[in-house]
Design an enzyme around this catalytic site. Structure first.
Site, mmCIF file in Angstrom:
data_model
loop_
_atom_site.group_PDB
_atom_site.id
_atom_site.type_symbol
_atom_site.label_atom_id
_atom_site.label_comp_id
_atom_site.label_asym_id
_atom_site.label_seq_id
_atom_site.Cartn_x
_atom_site.Cartn_y
_atom_site.Cartn_z
ATOM 1 C CG ASP A 185 24.308 31.895 25.429
ATOM 2 O OD1 ASP A 185 24.130 32.615 24.432
ATOM 3 O OD2 ASP A 185 24.979 32.244 26.412
ATOM 4 C CG HIS B 250 26.080 35.561 23.736
ATOM 5 N ND1 HIS B 250 25.682 34.769 24.784
ATOM 6 C CD2 HIS B 250 26.613 36.685 24.291
ATOM 7 C CE1 HIS B 250 25.950 35.380 25.927
ATOM 8 N NE2 HIS B 250 26.524 36.546 25.660
ATOM 9 C CB SER C 296 28.371 37.250 28.123
ATOM 10 O OG SER C 296 27.030 37.600 28.247
ATOM 11 C CG ASN D 199 28.264 43.225 30.403
ATOM 12 O OD1 ASN D 199 28.750 42.603 31.339
ATOM 13 N ND2 ASN D 199 28.329 42.806 29.159
#
Length: 321
Positions: free
Chosen positions: A49, A86, A244, A177
């Site tokens: 990430d 994130h 996520s 998404n």
């Protein structure tokens, strides 16, 4: 290989200075109900990430190493700090530790290997991700968690994932998404639609399918992905929405499942066996399989059914040997 991949787009709902609660997503998948059996100790989860807030009070004791493969910090491999938020949020959902304040993750005793493959903008080259996967393999990760995706089917990425699975590493990916709420249409994001990964779609906290979650026939399971509370930058906390946020619930769940399965069967299980153990811990929600796959990850099942399944599973394994 100059194509780019990004964090699976997500929405920041709110940011908080101080929190003291078990996140509702962690509760929804029934993680607290099995913490008396396991909290994921000894399991190494590689989080590919944007890095991690390595000084966050809920995370600093869970981080067991890491590496930077991005252009942040002049590509210094030893600096894997998060400047985006994130990766810190994802890490907290997996394994935020028990604290006098703050939040707690699904597997609060699992170890986090921070593999920074996305930069401060949330963007990364495919070659960074591929190198990150191979690094996770070299570091003997048990689980790889990737809440990222892009439109391109890159063969080298697919091969890296296959190499991880061949080493019995479970690879968990956010589905994406780009959904339109219509299960008759397909929305594909890579690596989330590869057959070898555990592809995770999103639901809300009322168990309804999220309008944004991708639909296709490679979805394996769903987990909470709306209004998810977790760790954030500068020691703070935030609520985010997106697939996520769903994927790390499953990564944490697999950390618990793997430790429990080793206790039960008294031997390491293969990737396919652990996947079967995950699927037996799902509850169908009555929506299209292209949206929910096998259903919501639900870590508790009635004890008499669990015992029956485990006995049948042992018999099946014995017969296969």
């Amino acid at each position: 290989m100059e194509q780019y991949v990004r964090v699976i787009p997500y929405k920041l709902i709110e940011e908080n200075e101080e929190i003291n609660e078990i996140p509702k997503g962690v509760e929804l998948i029934q993680a607290p109900q099995i913490w008396n059996k396991t909290k994921g100790k000894g399991i190494k989860v590689a989080v590919l990430d944007t890095g991690c807030d390595i000084t966050h009070p809920d995370l600093k004791d869970r981080i067991i190493g890491g590496r930077n493969f991005t252009d942040d910090d002049r590509s210094n491999p030893d600096i894997f700090n998060d400047y985006n938020g994130h990766g810190t949020h994802v890490s907290g959902t997996i394994a935020a530790t028990e604290n006098h304040a703050g939040v707690i993750g699904v597997a609060p005793e699992a170890g986090l290997l921070i593999v920074k493959v996305l930069n401060k903008a949330g963007s990364g080259k495919y070659e960074w991700i591929i190198k990150g996967i191979h690094y996770a393999i070299e570091q003997n990760a048990d689980i790889i968690s990737m809440s990222l995706g892009g439109p391109a089917d890159v063969p080298e990425l697919h091969e890296a994932i296959k190499a991880a699975v061949e080493k019995d590493i479970l690879v968990v990916c956010a589905a994406g998404n780009e959904g339109d709420g219509d299960d008759s249409t397909n929305e594909f994001a890579y690596p989330g639609c590869y057959n070898e990964v555990v592809s995770v779609g999103a639901i809300n906290l009322e168990r309804g399918s999220s309008d944004f979650t991708n639909s296709h026939n490679q979805i394996d399971v769903v987990a909470p992905g709306e209004g998810i509370l977790s760790t954030y930058l500068n020691g703070k906390y935030a609520k985010l929405s997106g697939t996520s946020m769903s994927a790390p619930h499953v990564s944490g769940a697999l950390a618990l499942i793997k430790t429990y399965a080793i206790q039960q069967f008294e031997r390491p299980l293969s990737e396919s066996e652990l996947y079967a153990q995950l699927i037996r811990r799902t509850v169908p929600l009555g929506i299209s399989p292209k949206l929910e796959g096998n259903g919501l990850v639900y870590l508790t099942v009635p004890e008499h059914l669990a015992g029956l399944f485990d006995q049948n599973f042992k018999t099946m394994v014995a017969n296969a040997l």
